[in-house]
Design an enzyme around this catalytic site. Structure first.
Site, PDB file in Angstrom:
ATOM      1  N   LYS A  13      10.724  66.612 -13.260  1.00  0.00           N
ATOM      2  CA  LYS A  13      11.630  66.641 -14.418  1.00  0.00           C
ATOM      3  C   LYS A  13      10.843  66.255 -15.664  1.00  0.00           C
ATOM      4  CE  LYS A  13      15.901  64.693 -16.359  1.00  0.00           C
ATOM      5  NZ  LYS A  13      15.301  64.192 -17.610  1.00  0.00           N
ATOM      6  N   SER A  49      11.708  61.941 -13.688  1.00  0.00           N
ATOM      7  CA  SER A  49      11.978  61.599 -15.084  1.00  0.00           C
ATOM      8  C   SER A  49      11.082  60.457 -15.580  1.00  0.00           C
ATOM      9  CB  SER A  49      13.465  61.268 -15.231  1.00  0.00           C
ATOM     10  OG  SER A  49      13.843  61.122 -16.570  1.00  0.00           O
ATOM     11  N   ASP A  56      -3.236  59.929 -15.391  1.00  0.00           N
ATOM     12  CA  ASP A  56      -4.072  60.577 -16.407  1.00  0.00           C
ATOM     13  C   ASP A  56      -5.132  59.643 -16.979  1.00  0.00           C
ATOM     14  OD1 ASP A  56      -2.760  62.938 -16.083  1.00  0.00           O
ATOM     15  OD2 ASP A  56      -1.979  63.072 -18.126  1.00  0.00           O
TER      16      ASP A  56
END
Length: 539
Positions: free
Chosen positions: A309, A284, A295
């Site tokens: 999740k 999460s 990223d």
């Protein structure tokens, strides 16, 4: 006459067919079903329980993370996520049907009132708790209560014959999300984050400032076992490490609306080498932070593929205080990947993923799991390949420590024997240990668990029916680490000493330290593999 009867029969069949096909208002249907149960069930029924059960059933048909919380469950969740509660600032444990103080918040009311590690609590507000076989939750309810109201404790203390009576004023106690933060060496700092709560950003900010003041230029951020929490807290943590205006993630609702969540540029550690530790339980909000840092090529991610999740829930409160936690959007990392794993086979199958990963060998050896090319994405700066569709894949794989997840270890730890023997050893040798190891760093570097304590644990574990190999060096090494960690927690006032001991035996931690001390390998892991291969071929 026969034709008339035949015609009537056809009309009747048609009527019943039309009735069967008729659409019924679902809301009316639900109300009618409740009414029929109330009127016809053999025993009296509780209307609220029936409605609660129906709401839970409806939500369970949607996705694994939409859920219903009763008033009591909602209150408990709000308290756990608020980052504070009204208490006295202690941890305790049941040992031989007695309740002992195993931790004292150095800044809390219990410490100021004179409560010490090792004190045995005999009574709370005049009610004896010794020999009552009370559960931890029951004792916790007795100790916690209204802020500003004192709780009366009766204490038995080693080498003190009389009962000690203390009135401790309940205060707002911080339920911290930072497990511990400390300097590993002169340059490398370490922060372990357990949850994303309302106080997480404030705690992270303070921890980073403190570590920087001690000379930190590199950091290990440990998100292993972190199941997530508030999205706002995840944005705050990512903001500590990313430049202003960088996207943390974006969310897409059922109407297709994109909501972008960006950094504010108020971080404490936007430059400097960073390693993030994750595992199969990292989920999460913890995945939001990990995905953003990966990223933007801001950190090297070590460990094992995270939980997966990528659904965002919002709390919708009903009039009675109960809450529907409904999935309202999917979130995507800055590169555009959703890390939500499939859930079409139902909730039971969804949450058995760990067993499948272990059985497949994915958690033990690299290469047992592959993402399809259709889920391939590129990082924002260095254009490295990353994947969506089932958790965050680390930049460097660290196998699971199978002994920590073995049946014998689980049974030993759940039995309470490790805590019991560590506590008894610390109680018996407290004065001599503290005289020898005045501060935790000396204890951590020099103390070795005696063979007698380890043998006692093994004997009692076997007596309790735990199948354990006393002669196995791996078994002895792991249990020695657990005993040392528990003893440290009994000797020193503060938080996180147990984790510091366990880190010394953790392969993920060891590899993270090694990587931060190897600039060439660190840079290589953040570099585009195609670019790296071209440079190599030119040589």
């Amino acid at each position: 006459m026969k034709n008339l009867n035949k015609g009537l029969l056809i009309i009747a069949i048609t009527f019943f067919a039309l009735s069967a096909d008729a659409q019924m208002n679902p809301k009316v249907k639900l109300q009618d079903a409740l009414k029929l149960i109330q009127q016809n069930y053999v025993d009296p029924v509780n209307d609220e329980s029936l409605v609660d059960a129906s709401i839970k059933a409806m939500l369970s048909s949607l996705d694994p993370h939409s859920s219903y919380l009763s008033r009591e469950e909602a209150d408990a969740m709000n308290q756990s996520m608020s980052g504070s509660f009204a208490g006295i600032g202690i941890q305790f444990a049941m040992v031989n049907d007695s309740t002992f103080v195993t931790g004292v918040n150095p800044d809390g009311p219990a410490a100021r009132a004179g409560l010490r590690l090792g004190d045995r609590i005999l009574a709370i507000d005049g009610k004896s708790i010794f020999g009552k076989s009370l559960k931890n939750q029951e004792i916790m309810k007795m100790i916690r209560g209204e802020k500003g109201k004192a709780v009366a404790l009766e204490i038995a203390r080693t080498q003190q014959p009389e009962i000690v009576k203390l009135d401790v004023m309940r205060e707002q106690i911080a339920d911290l999300s930072v497990n511990t933060s400390y300097m590993v060496d002169s340059k490398i700092g370490y922060i372990s984050l357990s949850i994303f709560s309302q106080s997480t950003r404030r705690e992270m900010d303070a921890a980073l400032k403190q570590l920087k003041a001690q000379g930190m230029t590199k950091l290990i951020l440990d998100l292993q076992g972190n199941g997530g929490g508030y999205v706002e807290a995840a944005i705050g943590v990512a903001d500590e490490f990313l430049e202003k205006g960088q996207q943390v993630f974006y969310a897409v609702t059922n109407t297709g609306v994109h909501d972008n969540y960006m950094t504010g540029g108020f971080g404490q550690f936007m430059h400097g080498n960073l390693v993030v530790l994750i595992d199969e339980s990292t989920a999460s909000s913890a995945e939001i932070v990990t995905g953003a840092l990966q990223d933007w090529d801001r950190a090297v991610v070590l460990g094992r593929r995270s939980f997966g999740k990528g659904l965002m829930q919002k709390g919708l409160e009903l009039a009675d205080g109960s809450i529907i936690r409904l999935t309202g959007a999917r979130y995507y990392t800055p590169s555009g990947r959703s890390i939500q794993k499939p859930y079409e086979k139902g909730k039971t199958d969804y949450f058995q993923d760990f067993s499948r990963r272990m059985a497949s060998g994915e958690l033990i050896e690299e290469g047992h799991f592959k993402f399809p090319d259709s889920l391939r994405y590129m990082t924002m700066m260095n254009k490295r390949v990353v994947y969506g569709g089932g958790g965050i894949m680390p930049d460097k794989f660290i196998p699971i420590d199978t002994s920590l997840y073995s049946a014998w270890m689980a049974k030993t730890m759940n039995s309470g024997l490790t805590l019991k023997i560590a506590f008894e050893y610390a109680q018996k040798n407290r004065n001599s240990l503290l005289a020898t190891y005045k501060e935790f760093p000396a204890f951590n570097a020099q103390f070795n668990v005696p063979e007698s304590a380890l043998d006692l644990l093994l004997i009692q574990a076997q007596s309790a029916g735990i199948a354990i190999s006393a002669a196995n060096p791996v078994v002895r090494k792991e249990l020695r680490t657990q005993l040392k960690a528990e003893i440290a927690g009994q000797l020193y006032v503060g938080k996180g000493y147990e984790l510091q001991v366990r880190n010394q035996a953790s392969e993920s931690f060891i590899q993270a330290v090694a990587l931060l001390n190897d600039q060439k390998t660190y840079d290589s892991l953040l570099q585009n593999q195609d670019v790296k291969q071209k440079k190599t071929s030119k040589k």
